[in-house]
Design a protein around this motif. Sequence first.
Motif, PDB file in Angstrom:
ATOM      1  N   MET A 112       5.264  16.377  33.932  1.00 12.31           N
ATOM      2  CA  MET A 112       4.312  17.059  33.087  1.00 12.31           C
ATOM      3  C   MET A 112       3.964  16.136  31.916  1.00 12.31           C
ATOM      4  O   MET A 112       4.842  15.594  31.251  1.00 12.31           O
ATOM      5  CB  MET A 112       4.917  18.362  32.582  1.00 12.31           C
ATOM      6  CG  MET A 112       4.024  19.084  31.616  1.00 12.31           C
ATOM      7  SD  MET A 112       4.952  20.353  30.768  1.00 12.31           S
ATOM      8  CE  MET A 112       4.082  21.776  31.228  1.00 12.31           C
ATOM      9  N   ALA A 113       2.704  15.968  31.649  1.00  7.45           N
ATOM     10  CA  ALA A 113       2.251  15.094  30.566  1.00  7.45           C
ATOM     11  C   ALA A 113       2.484  15.762  29.217  1.00  7.45           C
ATOM     12  O   ALA A 113       2.312  16.973  29.066  1.00  7.45           O
ATOM     13  CB  ALA A 113       0.777  14.780  30.742  1.00  7.45           C
ATOM     14  N   ILE A 114       2.904  14.965  28.263  1.00  8.76           N
ATOM     15  CA  ILE A 114       3.106  15.465  26.910  1.00  8.76           C
ATOM     16  C   ILE A 114       1.830  15.210  26.131  1.00  8.76           C
ATOM     17  O   ILE A 114       1.378  14.067  26.041  1.00  8.76           O
ATOM     18  CB  ILE A 114       4.290  14.754  26.234  1.00  8.76           C
ATOM     19  CG1 ILE A 114       5.570  15.031  27.014  1.00  8.76           C
ATOM     20  CG2 ILE A 114       4.434  15.198  24.790  1.00  8.76           C
ATOM     21  CD1 ILE A 114       6.752  14.216  26.537  1.00  8.76           C
ATOM     22  N   PRO A 115       1.215  16.268  25.575  1.00  4.78           N
ATOM     23  CA  PRO A 115      -0.020  16.058  24.813  1.00  4.78           C
ATOM     24  C   PRO A 115       0.264  15.185  23.587  1.00  4.78           C
ATOM     25  O   PRO A 115       1.277  15.342  22.919  1.00  4.78           O
ATOM     26  CB  PRO A 115      -0.451  17.452  24.390  1.00  4.78           C
ATOM     27  CG  PRO A 115       0.579  18.393  24.877  1.00  4.78           C
ATOM     28  CD  PRO A 115       1.625  17.644  25.611  1.00  4.78           C
ATOM     29  N   LYS A 116      -0.644  14.257  23.312  1.00  8.56           N
ATOM     30  CA  LYS A 116      -0.481  13.357  22.177  1.00  8.56           C
ATOM     31  C   LYS A 116      -1.690  13.447  21.278  1.00  8.56           C
ATOM     32  O   LYS A 116      -2.802  13.672  21.738  1.00  8.56           O
ATOM     33  CB  LYS A 116      -0.275  11.930  22.652  1.00  8.56           C
ATOM     34  CG  LYS A 116       1.010  11.788  23.430  1.00  8.56           C
ATOM     35  CD  LYS A 116       1.270  10.381  23.846  1.00  8.56           C
ATOM     36  CE  LYS A 116       2.603  10.364  24.573  1.00  8.56           C
ATOM     37  NZ  LYS A 116       2.813   9.249  25.392  1.00  8.56           N
ATOM     38  N   VAL A 117      -1.453  13.280  19.997  1.00 12.23           N
ATOM     39  CA  VAL A 117      -2.511  13.278  19.005  1.00 12.23           C
ATOM     40  C   VAL A 117      -2.520  11.904  18.356  1.00 12.23           C
ATOM     41  O   VAL A 117      -1.488  11.436  17.882  1.00 12.23           O
ATOM     42  CB  VAL A 117      -2.263  14.361  17.927  1.00 12.23           C
ATOM     43  CG1 VAL A 117      -3.330  14.309  16.860  1.00 12.23           C
ATOM     44  CG2 VAL A 117      -2.178  15.738  18.562  1.00 12.23           C
ATOM     45  N   LYS A 118      -3.657  11.255  18.369  1.00 10.75           N
ATOM     46  CA  LYS A 118      -3.761   9.945  17.730  1.00 10.75           C
ATOM     47  C   LYS A 118      -3.970  10.160  16.241  1.00 10.75           C
ATOM     48  O   LYS A 118      -4.647  11.072  15.820  1.00 10.75           O
ATOM     49  CB  LYS A 118      -4.915   9.145  18.306  1.00 10.75           C
ATOM     50  CG  LYS A 118      -4.638   8.656  19.698  1.00 10.75           C
ATOM     51  CD  LYS A 118      -5.705   7.671  20.122  1.00 10.75           C
ATOM     52  CE  LYS A 118      -5.376   7.172  21.504  1.00 10.75           C
ATOM     53  NZ  LYS A 118      -4.959   5.804  21.520  1.00 10.75           N
ATOM     54  N   GLY A 119      -3.344   9.302  15.446  1.00  8.62           N
ATOM     55  CA  GLY A 119      -3.489   9.385  14.000  1.00  8.62           C
ATOM     56  C   GLY A 119      -3.523   8.000  13.390  1.00  8.62           C
ATOM     57  O   GLY A 119      -3.112   7.021  14.017  1.00  8.62           O
ATOM     58  N   THR A 120      -4.021   7.933  12.201  1.00  7.80           N
ATOM     59  CA  THR A 120      -4.071   6.673  11.483  1.00  7.80           C
ATOM     60  C   THR A 120      -3.281   6.834  10.198  1.00  7.80           C
ATOM     61  O   THR A 120      -3.499   7.782   9.446  1.00  7.80           O
ATOM     62  CB  THR A 120      -5.529   6.299  11.145  1.00  7.80           C
ATOM     63  OG1 THR A 120      -6.269   6.244  12.363  1.00  7.80           O
ATOM     64  CG2 THR A 120      -5.603   4.965  10.441  1.00  7.80           C
ATOM     65  N   TYR A 121      -2.355   5.917   9.951  1.00  7.56           N
ATOM     66  CA  TYR A 121      -1.499   5.971   8.772  1.00  7.56           C
ATOM     67  C   TYR A 121      -1.457   4.601   8.136  1.00  7.56           C
ATOM     68  O   TYR A 121      -1.497   3.581   8.822  1.00  7.56           O
ATOM     69  CB  TYR A 121      -0.078   6.407   9.158  1.00  7.56           C
ATOM     70  CG  TYR A 121      -0.068   7.731   9.871  1.00  7.56           C
ATOM     71  CD1 TYR A 121      -0.081   8.921   9.158  1.00  7.56           C
ATOM     72  CD2 TYR A 121      -0.110   7.795  11.256  1.00  7.56           C
ATOM     73  CE1 TYR A 121      -0.109  10.137   9.809  1.00  7.56           C
ATOM     74  CE2 TYR A 121      -0.136   9.007  11.917  1.00  7.56           C
ATOM     75  CZ  TYR A 121      -0.139  10.178  11.188  1.00  7.56           C
ATOM     76  OH  TYR A 121      -0.175  11.384  11.826  1.00  7.56           O
ATOM     77  N   SER A 122      -1.364   4.576   6.845  1.00  7.91           N
ATOM     78  CA  SER A 122      -1.260   3.305   6.124  1.00  7.91           C
ATOM     79  C   SER A 122       0.194   3.059   5.762  1.00  7.91           C
ATOM     80  O   SER A 122       0.883   3.954   5.287  1.00  7.91           O
ATOM     81  CB  SER A 122      -2.091   3.355   4.849  1.00  7.91           C
ATOM     82  OG  SER A 122      -3.447   3.505   5.157  1.00  7.91           O
ATOM     83  N   MET A 123       0.653   1.832   6.010  1.00  8.93           N
ATOM     84  CA  MET A 123       2.023   1.448   5.683  1.00  8.93           C
ATOM     85  C   MET A 123       2.002   0.094   4.998  1.00  8.93           C
ATOM     86  O   MET A 123       1.151  -0.740   5.297  1.00  8.93           O
ATOM     87  CB  MET A 123       2.871   1.343   6.949  1.00  8.93           C
ATOM     88  CG  MET A 123       3.142   2.644   7.631  1.00  8.93           C
ATOM     89  SD  MET A 123       4.277   2.381   8.995  1.00  8.93           S
ATOM     90  CE  MET A 123       3.359   3.141  10.302  1.00  8.93           C
ATOM     91  N   ASP A 124       2.960  -0.111   4.118  1.00 11.55           N
ATOM     92  CA  ASP A 124       3.067  -1.415   3.484  1.00 11.55           C
ATOM     93  C   ASP A 124       3.617  -2.416   4.509  1.00 11.55           C
ATOM     94  O   ASP A 124       4.167  -2.031   5.546  1.00 11.55           O
ATOM     95  CB  ASP A 124       3.974  -1.341   2.252  1.00 11.55           C
ATOM     96  CG  ASP A 124       5.347  -0.829   2.601  1.00 11.55           C
ATOM     97  OD1 ASP A 124       6.229  -1.669   2.882  1.00 11.55           O
ATOM     98  OD2 ASP A 124       5.543   0.405   2.613  1.00 11.55           O
ATOM     99  N   ALA A 125       3.468  -3.684   4.218  1.00 12.63           N
ATOM    100  CA  ALA A 125       3.839  -4.741   5.162  1.00 12.63           C
ATOM    101  C   ALA A 125       5.322  -4.694   5.528  1.00 12.63           C
ATOM    102  O   ALA A 125       5.682  -4.893   6.694  1.00 12.63           O
ATOM    103  CB  ALA A 125       3.474  -6.107   4.585  1.00 12.63           C
ATOM    104  N   GLU A 126       6.181  -4.420   4.565  1.00 11.56           N
ATOM    105  CA  GLU A 126       7.627  -4.383   4.842  1.00 11.56           C
ATOM    106  C   GLU A 126       7.968  -3.257   5.825  1.00 11.56           C
ATOM    107  O   GLU A 126       8.765  -3.435   6.730  1.00 11.56           O
ATOM    108  CB  GLU A 126       8.408  -4.208   3.538  1.00 11.56           C
ATOM    109  CG  GLU A 126       9.909  -4.129   3.718  1.00 11.56           C
ATOM    110  CD  GLU A 126      10.516  -5.381   4.349  1.00 11.56           C
ATOM    111  OE1 GLU A 126      11.611  -5.269   4.927  1.00 11.56           O
ATOM    112  OE2 GLU A 126       9.898  -6.466   4.275  1.00 11.56           O
ATOM    113  N   THR A 127       7.334  -2.095   5.665  1.00  6.97           N
ATOM    114  CA  THR A 127       7.581  -0.979   6.580  1.00  6.97           C
ATOM    115  C   THR A 127       7.123  -1.327   7.984  1.00  6.97           C
ATOM    116  O   THR A 127       7.805  -1.031   8.966  1.00  6.97           O
ATOM    117  CB  THR A 127       6.877   0.300   6.081  1.00  6.97           C
ATOM    118  OG1 THR A 127       7.354   0.595   4.762  1.00  6.97           O
ATOM    119  CG2 THR A 127       7.136   1.481   6.989  1.00  6.97           C
ATOM    120  N   VAL A 128       5.976  -1.982   8.096  1.00  7.59           N
ATOM    121  CA  VAL A 128       5.475  -2.395   9.407  1.00  7.59           C
ATOM    122  C   VAL A 128       6.449  -3.383  10.047  1.00  7.59           C
ATOM    123  O   VAL A 128       6.751  -3.292  11.239  1.00  7.59           O
ATOM    124  CB  VAL A 128       4.052  -2.996   9.298  1.00  7.59           C
ATOM    125  CG1 VAL A 128       3.618  -3.617  10.618  1.00  7.59           C
ATOM    126  CG2 VAL A 128       3.066  -1.928   8.857  1.00  7.59           C
TER     127      VAL A 128
END
Length: 92
Positions: free
Chosen positions: A1-17
Motif C-alpha cells: 500500500m502506498a503511503i501518501p506524501k506531501v511535498k514541502g519546502t523548508y529553509s535550513m542553515d548550511a550546518e543543519t543541511v
Amino acid sequence: MAIPKVKGTYSMDAETVRMLEGLARRWNVSKSEALRRAIHGAADAEPAARGPLAALEAAQRAMGLSPKHAARWQKRARTERRASSRKGEPGR
C-alpha cells in the motif's frame, strides 16, 4: 500500500543541511527519509507533549538528578530566593 506524501519546502542553515546529509549517508537513505526518521525520533522522545512535569522529570533523569540531590538544590534555591527578597525590604 502506498503511503501518501506531501511535498514541502523548508529553509535550513548550511550546518543543519550538512548534518542532514551526514545522517542520510550514515543511514544509507535519502535526505527525506533521514529527516522523517529524525522527526519521528524527536517526537517519540519529546516528554513535553505529556506535560511540563513530565518534561521536568525527564530532564532530571537525563542529568542523573536523584531525589536527594533535587531536594538539596530545592532547599538552596529557596534559601537564596528568601535572602534576596529580604534585601529589598525596608528596615532590614
